[in-house]
Design a protein around this motif. Structure first.
Motif, short mmCIF file in Angstrom:
data_model
loop_
_atom_site.label_atom_id
_atom_site.label_comp_id
_atom_site.label_asym_id
_atom_site.label_seq_id
_atom_site.Cartn_x
_atom_site.Cartn_y
_atom_site.Cartn_z
N VAL A 156 0.85 -1.19 0.00
CA VAL A 156 0.00 0.00 0.00
C VAL A 156 0.89 1.23 0.00
O VAL A 156 2.06 1.18 0.41
N ASP A 157 0.34 2.33 -0.46
CA ASP A 157 1.07 3.60 -0.48
C ASP A 157 0.75 4.40 0.76
O ASP A 157 -0.42 4.51 1.16
N ARG A 158 1.79 4.96 1.39
CA ARG A 158 1.59 5.85 2.54
C ARG A 158 2.19 7.21 2.20
O ARG A 158 3.36 7.30 1.77
N LEU A 159 1.40 8.26 2.40
CA LEU A 159 1.88 9.61 2.15
C LEU A 159 2.68 10.08 3.36
O LEU A 159 2.17 10.14 4.48
N MET A 160 3.95 10.40 3.13
CA MET A 160 4.84 10.84 4.20
C MET A 160 5.38 12.22 3.85
O MET A 160 5.26 12.67 2.70
N PRO A 161 5.96 12.94 4.83
CA PRO A 161 6.49 14.28 4.54
C PRO A 161 7.49 14.30 3.39
O PRO A 161 7.58 15.29 2.66
N SER A 162 8.23 13.21 3.22
CA SER A 162 9.22 13.14 2.16
C SER A 162 8.65 12.66 0.83
O SER A 162 9.35 12.58 -0.16
N GLY A 163 7.34 12.32 0.83
CA GLY A 163 6.70 11.82 -0.37
C GLY A 163 5.98 10.51 -0.12
O GLY A 163 5.82 10.09 1.03
N THR A 164 5.57 9.85 -1.16
CA THR A 164 4.84 8.59 -1.04
C THR A 164 5.82 7.44 -0.84
O THR A 164 6.84 7.35 -1.53
N ARG A 165 5.48 6.56 0.11
CA ARG A 165 6.33 5.40 0.38
C ARG A 165 5.48 4.15 0.31
O ARG A 165 4.34 4.12 0.78
#
Length: 257
Positions: A156-165
């Protein structure tokens, strides 16, 4: 200003003579506290309680409190941990009661022991989560869990401060089971309620309850009609039988999903 000699610390503080490991709960509305808010509350409680906490050296000393794997903001927990250094020896129960007396309701100190090797981080590699899904039929959740466990990987994709992970949820989920809570019709909150209990390995980055729910959406289109309520029930080392050993010491209570 006195000159600091080579090998000496600036503004030396009293040494740490004892370390206490503490288990605490984050309950009710305080589940919305961030880890930083929780840490500030504990530091304030240490000052108010009079517990002889040791401090770092230097011109801006900080209390020697170390944390392990904080629960995500918005989730409750019955098994959060920190370790505190003391400048004199105290009975762990006195530390527990002193801190609990000055913390707000919802941040509750549950247990304390004298720290012993190995380090706290080496005693924890998995969590037991309980996720309450109001408005979801248990049969639908069981089908979704079966579909998830049948996969070799599920990202799954997780939106993080550095971008999508991208997070591999399947690799982290060790086991899962479904139970039901039925409220009689006519009562407040009547209707279906499925409860997911899952053992999840602590990967990097850690797989969170919302990641698991995202994976169930991907694999089976399961979308709870209202926000889920997640509680971390336990942490510890996972053994071959699926039990989590209590990180506060050998021979203590264990639990399984």
């Amino acid at each position: 200003m006195a000159r600091v000699r080579p090998g000496e610390a600036a503004n030396p503080a009293p040494p740490t003579v004892q370390r206490i490991r503490v288990r605490f709960a984050k309950r009710g509305r305080l589940r919305f506290l961030s880890h930083r808010d929780v840490a500030r509350s504990v530091e304030r409680a240490v000052r108010r309680s009079g517990v002889p906490v040791s401090h770092s050296h230097g011109f801006s000393p900080h209390p020697r409190i170390s944390w392990n794997g904080a629960a995500p903001t918005g989730t409750a927990s019955e098994a959060e941990y920190f370790e505190i250094g003391l400048t004199r020896e105290m009975e762990p129960e006195l530390v527990r009661s002193a801190l609990d007396a000055v913390l707000p309701d919802g941040l509750d100190i549950l247990d304390a022991v004298i720290a012993a090797p190995p380090a706290l981080a080496e005693r924890i590699d998995a969590s037991l989560w309980e996720i309450v899904l109001d408005g979801v039929e248990p049969a639908a959740l069981e089908a979704a869990i079966a579909a998830l466990l049948a996969e070799d990987t599920l990202v799954v994709d997780r939106l993080m401060p550095s971008g999508t992970r991208q997070i591999d949820v399947r690799a982290a989920v060790v086991s899962a089971r479904v139970s039901a809570r039925v409220t009689p019709h006519g009562a407040a909150g009547a209707g279906d309620c499925a409860i997911l209990t899952a053992v999840v390995r602590q990967t990097t980055p850690a797989v969170r309850p919302d990641d698991v729910l995202g994976a169930l959406d991907v694999v089976a289109g399961l979308k709870p009609p209202v926000p889920a309520k997640a509680t971390r029930m336990a942490q510890g080392l996972l053994d071959d039988s699926g039990r989590l050993a209590d990180p506060l010491g050998p021979g203590r209570v264990t639990t399984r999903a």
